[in-house]
Design an enzyme around this catalytic site. Structure first.
Site, short mmCIF file in Angstrom:
data_model
loop_
_atom_site.label_atom_id
_atom_site.label_comp_id
_atom_site.label_asym_id
_atom_site.label_seq_id
_atom_site.Cartn_x
_atom_site.Cartn_y
_atom_site.Cartn_z
N SER A 132 -15.99 -2.60 -7.88
CA SER A 132 -14.66 -2.19 -8.35
C SER A 132 -13.65 -2.81 -7.39
O SER A 132 -13.99 -3.11 -6.24
CB SER A 132 -14.54 -0.67 -8.30
OG SER A 132 -13.20 -0.26 -8.49
N TYR A 145 -16.00 8.12 -4.56
CA TYR A 145 -16.23 6.92 -5.39
C TYR A 145 -16.06 5.66 -4.55
O TYR A 145 -16.90 4.76 -4.60
CB TYR A 145 -15.26 6.92 -6.57
CG TYR A 145 -15.41 5.73 -7.50
CD1 TYR A 145 -16.53 5.57 -8.29
CD2 TYR A 145 -14.41 4.77 -7.58
CE1 TYR A 145 -16.66 4.48 -9.15
CE2 TYR A 145 -14.53 3.69 -8.43
CZ TYR A 145 -15.66 3.54 -9.22
OH TYR A 145 -15.78 2.46 -10.06
N1 LIG Z 1 -13.53 1.35 -16.31
C1 LIG Z 1 -12.99 1.06 -15.14
O1 LIG Z 1 -11.75 1.17 -14.97
C2 LIG Z 1 -13.85 0.51 -14.03
C3 LIG Z 1 -13.20 -0.12 -12.95
C4 LIG Z 1 -13.95 -0.61 -11.90
C5 LIG Z 1 -15.33 -0.50 -11.94
N2 LIG Z 1 -15.96 0.11 -12.99
C6 LIG Z 1 -17.42 0.20 -12.95
O2 LIG Z 1 -17.95 -0.37 -14.12
C7 LIG Z 1 -19.24 0.20 -14.37
C8 LIG Z 1 -19.33 0.56 -15.85
O3 LIG Z 1 -18.40 1.57 -16.16
P1 LIG Z 1 -17.55 1.56 -17.51
O4 LIG Z 1 -16.13 1.35 -17.15
O5 LIG Z 1 -18.18 0.68 -18.52
O6 LIG Z 1 -17.66 3.12 -17.92
P2 LIG Z 1 -18.48 3.87 -19.08
O7 LIG Z 1 -18.03 3.41 -20.42
O8 LIG Z 1 -18.37 5.31 -18.73
O9 LIG Z 1 -19.98 3.38 -18.89
C9 LIG Z 1 -20.76 3.82 -17.81
C10 LIG Z 1 -22.21 3.63 -18.17
O10 LIG Z 1 -23.00 4.03 -17.04
C11 LIG Z 1 -24.02 4.86 -17.55
N3 LIG Z 1 -24.59 5.76 -16.56
C12 LIG Z 1 -23.99 6.75 -15.84
N4 LIG Z 1 -24.89 7.35 -15.06
C13 LIG Z 1 -26.09 6.74 -15.29
C14 LIG Z 1 -27.40 6.91 -14.79
N5 LIG Z 1 -27.70 7.86 -13.88
N6 LIG Z 1 -28.39 6.10 -15.25
C15 LIG Z 1 -28.11 5.14 -16.15
N7 LIG Z 1 -26.90 4.94 -16.69
C16 LIG Z 1 -25.90 5.74 -16.25
C17 LIG Z 1 -23.40 5.61 -18.71
O11 LIG Z 1 -24.42 6.15 -19.50
P3 LIG Z 1 -24.31 7.50 -20.38
O12 LIG Z 1 -23.78 7.05 -21.72
O13 LIG Z 1 -25.69 8.03 -20.44
O14 LIG Z 1 -23.34 8.42 -19.67
C18 LIG Z 1 -22.64 4.46 -19.36
O15 LIG Z 1 -23.51 3.67 -20.14
C19 LIG Z 1 -19.38 1.38 -13.41
O16 LIG Z 1 -20.21 1.01 -12.33
C20 LIG Z 1 -17.96 1.62 -12.92
O17 LIG Z 1 -17.93 2.20 -11.64
C21 LIG Z 1 -15.23 0.61 -14.04
#
Ligand SMILES: NC(=O)c1ccc[n+]([C@@H]2O[C@H](COP(=O)([O-])OP(=O)(O)OC[C@H]3O[C@@H](n4cnc5c(N)ncnc54)[C@H](OP(=O)(O)O)[C@@H]3O)[C@@H](O)[C@H]2O)c1
Length: 275
Positions: A132, A145
């Site tokens: 991130s 986080y």
């Molecule tokens: N969106 C942002 O603004 C942002 C910014 C910077 C970094 N990120 C990073 O990007 C990555 C993806 O996030 P996203 O934005 O795509 O959010 P998201 O739509 O909430 O997706 C997160 C994914 O991680 C999965 N997950 C959570 N805990 C897990 C576990 N214990 N085992 C396996 N899967 C798990 C969730 O699965 P479930 O469906 O089972 O919950 C979901 O598929 C994360 O690492 C996040 O920190 C996001």
């Protein structure tokens, strides 16, 4: 022969967008998620869905081995699964802290350790850790986080050296705000922002309002997937890919300012007190 990518956390968001993009480019995709019933990839050839909760180390090994066997190869690992824990550190429970690290940090360790014998033996591969902008700079009310994402950033930088002699590239993709489920269903809070008996509640409300107002979702997940695809395929030894104009702008600003001036700017933009 088509290359194979293994991706964690693909039910929604960045992970799901990455599955689609790699599949559209003809890759074999091992799409892993906690609940395979959530998969929406029926239209895509060469995508296989595997159950994987990254907090389960034994399951991580099984999923890597199964995908390697099914596809006959493993070229790229994308550690994407993760979620945000927001709110004051003082209010966090042991369980919340441990769960945050179990997914965002120890989950990455488990999947990476399972993949390494394969990548090292073949003397090639790319490991991409989704961190991130919050792995390079910190915002108020996100201490735990940030601890996970700064941790992953340092882990990746050291691993970059360790694995280079084996022809394995370690990379970090660091997104800014992305329009996914991150800030809604996936977000966990250490405090109820409306609980004014908590001395931090006002700060939490200010920070949440600022995220909503200032492009908490500046990029689409498809844009971040494009950066991930570039990192996977450019053949470069580049370590960090800052994804999203918001993230790039913020880190450029930070590099050009004193630490004190940057902190004052962050306090102002999040509406939190300076004293
Ligand atoms: N969106 C942002 O603004 C942002 C910014 C910077 C970094 N990120 C990073 O990007 C990555 C993806 O996030 P996203 O934005 O795509 O959010 P998201 O739509 O909430 O997706 C997160 C994914 O991680 C999965 N997950 C959570 N805990 C897990 C576990 N214990 N085992 C396996 N899967 C798990 C969730 O699965 P479930 O469906 O089972 O919950 C979901 O598929 C994360 O690492 C996040 O920190 C996001």
């Amino acid at each position: 022969m088509s290359k194979t990518v293994f991706i964690t956390g693909t039910s929604t968001g960045i992970g799901a967008a990455a599955v689609r993009l790699f599949a559209q480019h003809g890759w074999q995709v091992a799409a892993t998620m906690r609940n395979p019933a959530d998969a929406k990839f029926g239209d895509l050839p060469n995508v296989r869905v595997y159950a994987l909760d990254v907090t389960d180390t034994a399951a991580a090994s099984r999923a890597i081995e199964q995908a390697h066997t099914d596809f006959g190869g493993l070229d790229v690992l994308i550690n994407n699964a993760g979620y945000g824990l927001v709110g004051p550190f003082e209010s966090a429970t042991d369980e919340q802290i441990q769960a945050q690290f179990a997914t965002n940090v120890f989950g990455v360790f488990a999947v990476t350790r399972a993949a390494l014998p394969i990548l090292r033996a073949q003397k090639s591969g790319v490991i991409i850790n989704i961190t991130s902008v919050g792995g390079r700079t910190a915002f108020p009310m996100n201490s735990l986080y940030h601890a996970t994402k700064f941790g992953l950033d340092g882990f990746s930088e050291s691993l970059w050296y360790e694995l280079a002699p084996f022809g394995i590239h370690v990379k970090v993709v660091a997104p800014g705000g992305v329009a996914t489920d991150f800030a809604t269903r996936s977000l966990k809070m250490t405090v109820d922002p409306n609980d004014d008996t908590n001395p931090y509640a006002g700060q939490v409300r200010s920070v949440l309002a600022a995220f909503n107002e200032h492009g908490g979702a500046a990029s689409a997940p498809e844009q971040i997937a494009e950066v991930i695809y570039t990192a996977a395929t450019d053949g470069a030894s580049q370590l960090r890919y800052i994804a999203g104009t918001d993230a790039q702008g913020l880190l450029t600003a930070k590099a050009g300012m004193s630490e004190a001036d940057f902190a004052t700017m962050i306090q102002g933009s999040f509406g939190v007190a300076t004293t």
